[in-house]
Enzyme design. Structure first.
Site, short mmCIF file in Angstrom:
data_model
loop_
_atom_site.label_atom_id
_atom_site.label_comp_id
_atom_site.label_asym_id
_atom_site.label_seq_id
_atom_site.Cartn_x
_atom_site.Cartn_y
_atom_site.Cartn_z
CB THR A 118 -0.73 0.09 1.10
OG1 THR A 118 0.02 0.01 2.43
CG2 THR A 118 -2.05 -0.93 1.40
CG PHE A 155 -7.41 -7.60 -1.85
CD1 PHE A 155 -6.01 -7.87 -1.83
CD2 PHE A 155 -7.90 -7.52 -2.93
CE1 PHE A 155 -5.19 -8.18 -2.83
CE2 PHE A 155 -6.89 -7.76 -4.09
CZ PHE A 155 -5.55 -7.99 -4.06
CG HIS A 184 -2.37 -15.68 -3.92
ND1 HIS A 184 -2.97 -14.99 -3.02
CD2 HIS A 184 -2.81 -16.98 -3.55
CE1 HIS A 184 -3.57 -15.43 -1.96
NE2 HIS A 184 -3.25 -16.75 -2.27
CG ASN A 207 -1.91 -6.60 9.22
OD1 ASN A 207 -1.26 -6.45 8.26
ND2 ASN A 207 -3.13 -6.42 9.54
N1 APR Z 1 1.68 -1.70 6.90
C1 APR Z 1 1.29 -2.68 7.36
N2 APR Z 1 -0.02 -3.35 7.27
C2 APR Z 1 -0.81 -2.58 6.19
C3 APR Z 1 -0.66 -1.55 5.71
C4 APR Z 1 1.04 -0.96 5.86
N3 APR Z 1 1.29 0.06 5.27
N4 APR Z 1 -1.45 -1.23 4.60
C5 APR Z 1 -2.46 -2.02 4.73
N5 APR Z 1 -1.90 -3.00 5.93
C6 APR Z 1 -2.82 -4.41 6.27
C7 APR Z 1 -4.23 -3.86 6.23
O1 APR Z 1 -4.59 -3.40 7.51
C8 APR Z 1 -4.83 -5.61 6.09
O2 APR Z 1 -4.96 -5.95 7.45
O3 APR Z 1 -2.59 -5.29 5.55
C9 APR Z 1 -3.69 -6.30 5.51
C10 APR Z 1 -3.90 -6.54 4.07
O4 APR Z 1 -4.98 -7.40 4.13
P1 APR Z 1 -5.63 -7.76 2.81
O5 APR Z 1 -6.19 -6.45 2.09
O6 APR Z 1 -6.73 -9.11 3.20
O7 APR Z 1 -4.76 -8.56 1.89
P2 APR Z 1 -3.92 -10.09 1.85
O8 APR Z 1 -4.10 -10.59 3.16
O9 APR Z 1 -3.04 -9.92 1.06
O10 APR Z 1 -5.21 -10.85 0.94
C11 APR Z 1 -5.07 -12.31 0.73
O11 APR Z 1 -7.06 -12.06 -0.87
O12 APR Z 1 -8.02 -11.16 -2.35
C12 APR Z 1 -7.30 -12.19 -2.00
O13 APR Z 1 -5.77 -12.99 -3.65
C13 APR Z 1 -5.80 -11.62 -2.75
O14 APR Z 1 -3.79 -12.18 -2.28
C14 APR Z 1 -4.74 -11.65 -1.90
C15 APR Z 1 -5.55 -12.48 -0.55
#
Ligand code: APR
Length: 255
Positions: free
Chosen positions: A28, A35, A118, A217
């Site tokens: 991000t 997501f 993925h 996180n």
């Molecule tokens: N630093 C730390 N944590 C962060 C930051 C940051 N700068 N920005 C966002 N986050 C956290 C959010 O709070 C969230 O809990 O990262 C987490 C991202 O979670 P998701 O959006 O669910 O992403 P992810 O876990 O990678 O999703 C897994 O789901 O949609 C599918 O295939 C897609 O690979 C993806 C999988």
């Protein structure tokens, strides 16, 4: 926070085999939305667009959605969190990154041992004959007026190289991910909500084998209660501070 940073650095220094599981949250700070975070993609787009069934029924709408994400990813650059992990690997203190991300930013930051469970958006694949081409080649087919893009060999539909919901995880990547999770003595989950399987199962495997488990996180996750350390904050800030502390403890000079 500095106490946790020091504890994390201590665990990394005293571990023999560190493995990191990353998710969209690590990207991000490179401008790629996650997501399920507050500005997450699934907060404004129905996740069904990411299923293999949706792709088969509406390949044009699927590709329009993917083209937007592709444009974002192709211009995205790694951020401090990606570079911090690449540095840990160079110092011999990180043996593998298992990533759920398809943005290739770990490779762009210089990490070598990256397991993309993925898939990735560097390629496209024909769902009929299985031929794999570069995403640039697929974009060229679209520029020639073939939309959704079709395979030049058999005319079958092309899909992106990322793994869609209800699609199997690439066998070789999953096997390597399980092996690394079983062999590590420290697993760190960074920027992932730990809600998607089998990725979210990997830290459980590591814990069962006696590994320490750290979560970095922005928000709580379902696995917080089994973690040895949980730090809520930005991966870029935390990992940069952790790597500085690791270098101090290892007596490594400069960056
Ligand atoms: N630093 C730390 N944590 C962060 C930051 C940051 N700068 N920005 C966002 N986050 C956290 C959010 O709070 C969230 O809990 O990262 C987490 C991202 O979670 P998701 O959006 O669910 O992403 P992810 O876990 O990678 O999703 C897994 O789901 O949609 C599918 O295939 C897609 O690979 C993806 C999988």
């Amino acid at each position: 926070m500095s106490k946790e940073i020091d504890r994390i650095a201590e665990m990394i220094v005293s571990s023999k085999r560190v493995v990191v599981l990353t998710g969209a949250g690590i990207s991000t700070e490179s401008g790629i939305p996650d997501f399920r975070g507050p500005q997450g993609l699934w907060k404004r787009v129905d996740p069904k667009i990411g299923t293999i069934e949706f792709f088969r029924e509406h390949p044009d709408e699927f590709w329009r959605f993917q083209l937007d994400r592709l444009k974002e990813m192709m211009k995205a650059q790694p951020n401090r969190a990606h570079y911090a992990l690449a540095e840990l690997e160079k110092m011999g203190k990180l043996s593998a990154i298992i990533t759920q991300n398809v943005d290739s930013l770990h490779f762009k930051a210089g990490s070598k041992n990256v397991i993309e469970i993925h898939g990735n958006l560097r390629t496209a694949k024909c769902i009929e004959c299985g031929k794999v081409i570069s995403i640039e080649e697929a974009l060229k087919i679209i520029e020639e007026g073939v939309f959704p893009p079709k395979c030049r060999t058999c005319g079958g539909l092309l899909k992106t190289g990322s793994v869609l919901f209800n699609e199997p995880i690439p066998e070789e990547a999953l096997t390597r991910a399980y092996m690394e999770s079983e062999m590590c003595d420290l697993m760190m989950a960074i920027g992932t909500s730990l809600q998607v399987y089998p990725a979210a199962y990997l830290p459980v495997i590591a814990k069962r084998k006696g590994a320490k488990f750290i979560i970095i996180n922005m928000e709580p996750t379902p696995l917080d209660e089994i973690a040895d350390i949980v730090v809520h904050g930005k991966a870029g800030d935390i990992l940069t501070a952790v790597v500085e502390k690791v270098k101090e403890k290892l007596g490594v000079k400069g960056s």
